[in-house]
Design an enzyme around this catalytic site. Structure first.
Site, PDB file in Angstrom:
ATOM      1  N   GLU A  51       0.848  -1.198   0.000  1.00  0.00           N
ATOM      2  CA  GLU A  51       0.000   0.000   0.000  1.00  0.00           C
ATOM      3  C   GLU A  51       0.880   1.243   0.000  1.00  0.00           C
ATOM      4  O   GLU A  51       1.854   1.328   0.744  1.00  0.00           O
ATOM      5  CB  GLU A  51      -0.902   0.003   1.236  1.00  0.00           C
ATOM      6  CG  GLU A  51      -2.082  -0.933   1.091  1.00  0.00           C
ATOM      7  CD  GLU A  51      -2.982  -0.937   2.321  1.00  0.00           C
ATOM      8  OE1 GLU A  51      -2.573  -0.405   3.355  1.00  0.00           O
ATOM      9  OE2 GLU A  51      -4.092  -1.493   2.221  1.00  0.00           O
ATOM     10  N   ASP A 195     -10.567   8.770 -22.437  1.00  0.00           N
ATOM     11  CA  ASP A 195     -10.527   7.362 -22.043  1.00  0.00           C
ATOM     12  C   ASP A 195     -10.134   6.561 -23.283  1.00  0.00           C
ATOM     13  O   ASP A 195     -10.942   6.329 -24.173  1.00  0.00           O
ATOM     14  CB  ASP A 195     -11.908   6.953 -21.521  1.00  0.00           C
ATOM     15  CG  ASP A 195     -11.971   5.485 -21.117  1.00  0.00           C
ATOM     16  OD1 ASP A 195     -11.041   4.728 -21.458  1.00  0.00           O
ATOM     17  OD2 ASP A 195     -12.961   5.104 -20.462  1.00  0.00           O
ATOM     18  N   LYS A 224      -6.381  -4.283 -23.749  1.00  0.00           N
ATOM     19  CA  LYS A 224      -7.063  -4.321 -25.035  1.00  0.00           C
ATOM     20  C   LYS A 224      -6.009  -4.233 -26.144  1.00  0.00           C
ATOM     21  O   LYS A 224      -5.165  -5.108 -26.209  1.00  0.00           O
ATOM     22  CB  LYS A 224      -8.142  -3.243 -25.065  1.00  0.00           C
ATOM     23  CG  LYS A 224      -9.217  -3.524 -23.978  1.00  0.00           C
ATOM     24  CD  LYS A 224     -10.321  -2.504 -23.911  1.00  0.00           C
ATOM     25  CE  LYS A 224     -11.263  -2.840 -22.754  1.00  0.00           C
ATOM     26  NZ  LYS A 224     -12.301  -1.822 -22.561  1.00  0.00           N
ATOM     27  N   ARG A 230      -4.640  -7.721 -17.660  1.00  0.00           N
ATOM     28  CA  ARG A 230      -5.897  -7.051 -17.320  1.00  0.00           C
ATOM     29  C   ARG A 230      -5.634  -5.998 -16.251  1.00  0.00           C
ATOM     30  O   ARG A 230      -5.188  -6.339 -15.145  1.00  0.00           O
ATOM     31  CB  ARG A 230      -6.879  -8.106 -16.810  1.00  0.00           C
ATOM     32  CG  ARG A 230      -8.295  -7.666 -16.622  1.00  0.00           C
ATOM     33  CD  ARG A 230      -9.201  -8.877 -16.597  1.00  0.00           C
ATOM     34  NE  ARG A 230      -9.132  -9.542 -17.891  1.00  0.00           N
ATOM     35  CZ  ARG A 230      -9.811  -9.127 -18.973  1.00  0.00           C
ATOM     36  NH1 ARG A 230     -10.640  -8.104 -18.901  1.00  0.00           N
ATOM     37  NH2 ARG A 230      -9.675  -9.743 -20.132  1.00  0.00           N
TER      38      ARG A 230
HETATM   39  C1  LIG Z   1     -13.003  -1.438 -21.461  1.00  0.00           C
HETATM   40  C2  LIG Z   1     -13.252  -0.031 -21.137  1.00  0.00           C
HETATM   41  C3  LIG Z   1     -13.053   0.485 -19.830  1.00  0.00           C
HETATM   42  C4  LIG Z   1     -12.657  -0.293 -18.624  1.00  0.00           C
HETATM   43  O1  LIG Z   1     -13.016  -1.554 -18.477  1.00  0.00           O
HETATM   44  P1  LIG Z   1     -12.609  -2.507 -17.265  1.00  0.00           P
HETATM   45  O2  LIG Z   1     -13.397  -3.708 -17.627  1.00  0.00           O
HETATM   46  O3  LIG Z   1     -13.040  -1.884 -16.000  1.00  0.00           O
HETATM   47  O4  LIG Z   1     -11.129  -2.722 -17.332  1.00  0.00           O
HETATM   48  C5  LIG Z   1     -13.203   1.844 -19.642  1.00  0.00           C
HETATM   49  N1  LIG Z   1     -13.536   2.651 -20.649  1.00  0.00           N
HETATM   50  C6  LIG Z   1     -13.739   2.205 -21.904  1.00  0.00           C
HETATM   51  C7  LIG Z   1     -14.063   3.189 -22.981  1.00  0.00           C
HETATM   52  C8  LIG Z   1     -13.625   0.848 -22.190  1.00  0.00           C
HETATM   53  O5  LIG Z   1     -13.845   0.406 -23.428  1.00  0.00           O
END
Ligand SMILES: *Cc1c(COP(=O)(O)O)cnc(C)c1O
Length: 411
Positions: A51, A195, A224, A230
């Site tokens: 932490e 994002d 992604k 992850r």
């Molecule tokens: C996949 C995604 C996330 C986050 O997804 P988690 O499953 O929480 O990792 C956030 N914003 C967008 C635009 C996404 O496509």
């Protein structure tokens, strides 16, 4: 060892591994990590509590995890050319939450992309914390072009005076003009968050414009197109470093997942290599070819095409719902997800479209010729879905084809 200790879990992991090898995975948000990333995530780093942040932890014995987190931060900063990086968010959702906690009070206003136009649930869905804690307003895509209408964004921003504007999406196949968003945010005095969960691999390699010069905050997943473990991350200017770091810890998380942070560090290193640029370019080529081949066979592409790793098919003309198409494809071993199209008349549980992405198949080594073949199979699976024999034949062909492209670990 796992096999001896827990047969139930062991065999299900084996089954999942077998399935991953045997299907064509076109889920736009998925990918396959390298063996190196797998090893880091499956390491003893999971045993350590830490932490806090490097050099300022609540626990002793942090000398090595400190080094690992520092390396991960350094690489993230270099890769995305930003002043500050926080690599602790457990996932993309926590990254977004931390930005909201660092900048907003409950009841403050957010302007984000309509979820049914491609936005994410953490951008203000009612059932999500974001929709419960904040007053959320949405911009849509234009009905004609199915692209973001920046005039419309500006109009709503002027009317609603949001404190935070969010750009970035989960199912938007076009380039996002971060500079245009920045002009709007500046005009109305809003903070701007990009994002880039989906497109961070493209951004890292310069194949999508970077939000870096334009946005106050950048959030992303690491699993992604970026092809890491992850997880999530936040990038920002120095002036917000303190606020972001304390929003993550102690604001909303406890101990960081150091095994995942080690995996993120490895993935960032991989993303700096020339091979990763070649890979991202191939992801784009594959998405382009696959979408064009499907268009040739009579499927309508939302917005007329794609600039990134994903695209949406509107299935209304072929008389299928998104859910029916998803199921028909799964039966032959092609995995996609049903997805709303802009102004979709059907509910989100059914939808009129499917979303397809090429990050995962490209990692496995599939190229342009394979995309032509896959388009042919998708078309056959959808149009001949009532013909049992053809379906069985397709299944066999697809399975044999998929298994020629390895998934790590290959043994
Ligand atoms: C996949 C995604 C996330 C986050 O997804 P988690 O499953 O929480 O990792 C956030 N914003 C967008 C635009 C996404 O496509």
């Amino acid at each position: 060892m796992l096999k001896r200790v827990d047969q139930e879990i062991y065999w299900r992991i084996k089954q999942e591994q077998e399935k991953q090898r045997s299907v064509i995975n076109l889920i736009a948000s998925e990918n396959y990590v390298s063996k190196a990333v797998l090893q880091a995530v499956g390491s003893v780093m999971t045993n350590k509590y830490a932490e806090g942040y490097p050099g300022n932890r609540c626990y002793g014995g942090c000398q090595f995890v400190d080094m690992i987190e520092e390396i991960a931060i350094e690489r993230a900063r270099k890769l995305f050319k930003v002043e500050h990086a926080n690599v602790q968010p457990h996932a993309g959702s926590q990254a977004n939450m931390a930005v909201y906690f660092a900048t907003l009070q409950p009841g403050d206003r957010i302007l984000a992309m309509n979820l049914r136009a491609g936005g994410h649930l953490t951008h203000g869905r009612e059932a999500n914390f974001s929709g419960k804690l904040y007053r959320c307003f949405f911009y849509n895509v234009s009905r004609e072009t199915e692209k973001i209408d920046y005039e419309e964004v500006a109009r709503i921003a002027r009317k609603e005076s949001p404190k935070l504007i969010i750009c970035g999406a989960s199912s938007y196949p076009r380039i996002i003009d971060f500079a245009a968003f920045a002009r709007i945010a500046q005009e109305v005095g809003a903070l701007l968050m990009a994002d880039i969960a989906h497109i961070s691999g493209l951004v890292a390699t310069g194949l999508h414009p970077s939000p870096g010069p334009w946005c106050d905050f950048i959030t992303s997943t690491t699993h992604k197109t970026l092809r890491g473990p992850r997880g999530g991350m936040i990038l920002c200017r120095k002036q917000y470093a303190q606020a972001i770091d304390s929003a993550i810890f102690p604001g909303l998380q406890g101990g960081p997942l150091l095994h995942v942070i080690a995996g993120k560090a490895v993935a960032f290193k991989e993303a700096m290599s020339p091979a990763f640029s070649v890979y991202q370019r191939q992801v784009l080529n594959n998405a382009f070819i696959l979408s064009k081949e499907l268009e040739k066979r009579g499927y309508r592409l939302v917005s007329g095409g794609t600039d990134n790793h994903l695209f949406l098919l509107d299935l209304r003309k072929v008389g299928l719902t998104g859910l029916e198409a998803e199921k028909a494809l799964e039966r032959v071993g092609i995995i996609v997800n049903h997805n709303p199209i802009p102004y979709d008349p059907l509910p989100p549980s059914i939808t009129s479209g499917i979303r397809l992405g090429t990050a995962a198949v490209t990692t496995r080594g599939m190229g342009e010729n394979d995309m032509v073949q896959i388009a042919e199979w998708i078309d056959a699976a959808l149009k001949k879905r009532e013909k049992c024999q053809i379906q069985q034949q397709l299944s066999r062909q697809i399975r044999r084809f998929a298994r020629e492209f390895p998934v790590q670990p290959a043994d």
